[in-house]
Design a protein around this motif. Structure first.
Motif, short mmCIF file in Angstrom:
data_model
loop_
_atom_site.label_atom_id
_atom_site.label_comp_id
_atom_site.label_asym_id
_atom_site.label_seq_id
_atom_site.Cartn_x
_atom_site.Cartn_y
_atom_site.Cartn_z
N TYR A 37 0.83 -1.20 0.00
CA TYR A 37 0.00 0.00 0.00
C TYR A 37 0.87 1.26 0.00
O TYR A 37 0.64 2.20 -0.76
CB TYR A 37 -0.91 0.04 1.24
CG TYR A 37 -2.22 -0.69 1.11
CD1 TYR A 37 -3.26 -0.15 0.37
CD2 TYR A 37 -2.44 -1.90 1.76
CE1 TYR A 37 -4.49 -0.79 0.26
CE2 TYR A 37 -3.66 -2.57 1.67
CZ TYR A 37 -4.69 -2.01 0.92
OH TYR A 37 -5.89 -2.66 0.83
N TRP B 294 2.64 1.84 -3.24
CA TRP B 294 1.68 2.29 -4.25
C TRP B 294 1.52 3.80 -4.16
O TRP B 294 1.67 4.52 -5.16
CB TRP B 294 0.35 1.58 -4.03
CG TRP B 294 -0.75 1.98 -4.96
CD1 TRP B 294 -0.65 2.20 -6.30
CD2 TRP B 294 -2.13 2.18 -4.63
NE1 TRP B 294 -1.89 2.53 -6.82
CE2 TRP B 294 -2.80 2.52 -5.82
CE3 TRP B 294 -2.86 2.10 -3.42
CZ2 TRP B 294 -4.18 2.78 -5.84
CZ3 TRP B 294 -4.22 2.34 -3.46
CH2 TRP B 294 -4.87 2.68 -4.65
N HIS C 34 5.26 -0.69 -10.82
CA HIS C 34 4.02 -1.45 -10.72
C HIS C 34 4.29 -2.95 -10.64
O HIS C 34 3.69 -3.66 -9.84
CB HIS C 34 3.11 -1.13 -11.90
CG HIS C 34 2.30 0.11 -11.72
ND1 HIS C 34 2.77 1.36 -12.06
CD2 HIS C 34 1.07 0.29 -11.20
CE1 HIS C 34 1.85 2.26 -11.76
NE2 HIS C 34 0.81 1.65 -11.24
N LYS D 12 5.52 -4.29 -7.26
CA LYS D 12 4.44 -4.46 -6.28
C LYS D 12 3.57 -5.67 -6.63
O LYS D 12 3.16 -6.43 -5.75
CB LYS D 12 3.59 -3.18 -6.22
CG LYS D 12 4.35 -1.96 -5.75
CD LYS D 12 3.46 -0.75 -5.57
CE LYS D 12 2.87 -0.21 -6.85
NZ LYS D 12 3.88 0.46 -7.69
N LEU E 179 -5.29 -4.81 -3.96
CA LEU E 179 -4.02 -4.29 -4.47
C LEU E 179 -3.76 -4.75 -5.90
O LEU E 179 -3.36 -3.95 -6.75
CB LEU E 179 -2.88 -4.72 -3.55
CG LEU E 179 -2.84 -4.01 -2.20
CD1 LEU E 179 -1.89 -4.74 -1.25
CD2 LEU E 179 -2.42 -2.55 -2.36
N PHE F 177 -3.37 -2.15 -8.96
CA PHE F 177 -2.16 -2.10 -9.79
C PHE F 177 -2.51 -2.33 -11.26
O PHE F 177 -2.01 -1.62 -12.14
CB PHE F 177 -1.15 -3.14 -9.32
CG PHE F 177 -0.71 -2.98 -7.88
CD1 PHE F 177 -0.77 -1.75 -7.24
CD2 PHE F 177 -0.24 -4.06 -7.15
CE1 PHE F 177 -0.38 -1.60 -5.92
CE2 PHE F 177 0.16 -3.92 -5.84
CZ PHE F 177 0.10 -2.68 -5.22
N GLU G 216 -4.23 0.66 -12.94
CA GLU G 216 -3.35 1.73 -13.39
C GLU G 216 -2.52 1.31 -14.60
O GLU G 216 -2.31 2.10 -15.52
CB GLU G 216 -2.45 2.18 -12.25
CG GLU G 216 -2.36 3.68 -12.08
CD GLU G 216 -3.72 4.33 -11.89
OE1 GLU G 216 -3.97 5.40 -12.49
OE2 GLU G 216 -4.54 3.80 -11.14
#
Length: 510
Positions: free
Chosen positions: A53, A56, A118, A121, A157, A161, A164
């Motif tokens: 988190y 991000w 990205h 994560k 999450l 991700f 985006e």
């Protein structure tokens, strides 16, 4: 040969100095624990989730190689005070021909940083889901099975991700807990539309858990307790799902293909409060472009004159945009006048150049602005106090207004747009008797005033998708990002790019 270079940084919290480009999965490191060892203890997952988190938030706001800041100048919401990260390159001015994204330089930070941040994560969260599935791990609190809490956050999450990635890039790798990481090839590169579908699958799973389980979430995930329980997490997931669908169009023609009934279904249970951090907060040293653009900041940028021109009275001499080519060093526009109350509160006339870098003095105001941002921006400096915003309730409300309008719910659309249009701007020109076009223009007007100065990708998404010609991206603006050349080269795929000459014909030319 490495098959996937982003997986090598599979636990970014544990490997702070990890270089994702030079250590592949096929190279054994006897001094580094494998995934099974690091991920074998599910009791460590809450801290990994917290790290995901926080990373991000950090990656979306902080100025790492420009990151999303370039999107802010490409959409003319901000100007650039200096040439760092090529910010000036993408801000429109009269008779200026924007270049294409130079996707031939392997060392270039943009768009490489966005891509690998990205996927770093995704790798961590994907590994947690795979370990839970393959090893049947169970997370307990007070001796009760609470694995659903881990899953709800991981699903959120992954959905966030991939949302985006689907909005930023034209194509993506789709890596899930089902993927065999050793067998990924270039055939696994999929169009952004499939990344959007994957994002919605994950977000729907999160929403389903939150509908069926009532729980208090782990601590330290996002500031202000914004996902502090199952209700808040569900609202954020609904907001992200609505964004994934509504913001996906790359041009006004694709806008007509949006399923607005689906958007309305999600956004009707969207955000009820701003997503923001109160600073100072230990470990939070990020600062946004907004924070860099207020009078007390270091003036990396200013409010784009395109926004001031939209807000000001027609023909106002203090709101000329784009500026004439002979408007050079030492010249300053007068203060603009507007019926909108926010031109004077949110946006302040501030012609003085006091940046310590001196960046705003280059070429006078031919590329810049006499206005600074006084909202979302009083903090974010590393020693600052106040609020640092990510997403706003206004963005959720205006998305609801747009979905309501496109599904013929005029009363709701007017109600939602006037939460800011009338209440904050003191503009009283939109009511239930207004035409659909008038309401839609008011919605986008509000989006550029209210939603463009927290997460700076938002106005970029809005300009490329809007059906209103005068609000679209300027000529030669890129509308999406290519897979970075560093990644393409590992698969012997030729470089490609967007923007510049090839994107001049379908854009609003001033």
């Amino acid at each position: 040969m490495r098959k996937i270079i982003f997986i090598s940084c599979f636990i970014f919290l544990y490997l702070e100095a990890c270089d994702p480009y030079f250590s592949g999965l096929d190279i054994k490191n006897d001094h580094q624990p494998d995934i099974s060892t690091v991920m074998g203890d599910i009791n460590q997952y809450p801290s990994l989730i917290s790290g995901a988190y926080n990373n991000w938030w950090h990656h979306m706001l902080a100025p790492n190689d420009g990151d999303t800041w370039i999107l802010a100048t490409n959409s003319d919401s901000f100007t650039a005070g200096a040439g760092n990260w090529d910010l000036q390159v993408y801000y429109y001015r009269k008779n200026y021909e924007k270049p294409m994204i130079p996707n031939t330089d392997k060392n270039a930070g943009f768009p490489r940083t966005l891509w690998y941040n990205h996927y770093s994560k995704i790798s961590t969260v994907r590994n947690m889901l795979a370990m839970i599935k393959n090893n049947q791990l169970i997370y307990k609190e007070d001796n009760k099975d609470q694995t659903f809490k881990i899953l709800a956050n991981c699903y959120f999450l992954m959905g966030a991700f991939y949302t985006e990635l689907s909005l930023l890039f034209d194509k993506c790798f789709l890596v899930t807990e089902e993927s065999d990481l050793q067998k990924i090839t270039s055939d696994d590169i999929k169009p952004a539309s499939e990344a959007k579908s994957l994002a919605l699958e994950y977000l729907d799973k999160c929403i389903e858990i939150c509908n069926n389980q009532s729980f208090t979430n782990f601590g330290g995930l996002l500031p202000s307790d914004i996902v502090g329980n199952s209700i808040k997490l569900r609202q954020f997931a609904n907001f992200m799902a609505a964004r994934a669908i509504a913001y996906h169009p790359r041009n006004k023609e694709q806008y007509n293909s949006v399923d607005w009934s689906e958007v309305k279904k999600y956004i009707s249970e969207g955000l009820t409060e701003d997503v923001k951090a109160k600073l100072p907060q230990q470990g939070w040293d990020v600062w946004s472009y907004a924070a860099a653009s207020w009078p007390g900041g270091n003036q990396w940028g200013r409010v784009g004159m395109r926004v001031i021109n939209m807000m000001a009275n027609p023909g106002d001499p203090g709101a000329i945009w784009p500026l004439p080519t002979d408007f050079g060093q030492g010249k300053t526009l007068p203060e603009a006048n507007s019926p909108d109350f926010r031109l004077g509160t949110d946006f302040i006339y501030y012609p003085s150049v006091n940046t310590p870098t001196g960046g705003l003095s280059y070429d006078g105001y031919t590329k810049y602005s006499s206005y600074v941002l006084n909202r979302f921006s009083e903090t974010g400096q590393q020693s600052g106090e106040g609020d640092l915003y990510f997403f706003t309730k206004a963005e959720s409300d205006l998305l609801y207004a747009e979905a309501a309008l496109q599904t013929t719910d005029i009363t709701k659309a007017v109600q939602m747009v006037n939460l800011t249009h009338a209440n904050r701007g003191k503009l009283n020109d939109i009511d239930v008797n207004s035409t659909k076009d008038e309401i839609l223009e008011a919605i986008y007007y509000e989006r550029f005033v209210e939603c463009g100065y927290a997460y700076t990708a938002t106005p970029f998404y809005d300009r490329r998708r809007t059906p209103i010609d005068k609000f679209q991206l300027t000529t030669r603006s890129f509308r999406q990002l290519p897979i970075p050349i560093l990644e393409l080269s590992f698969y012997d795929i030729d470089s490609y790019t967007f923007g510049g000459e090839q994107d001049k014909n379908d854009q609003y030319n001033f």
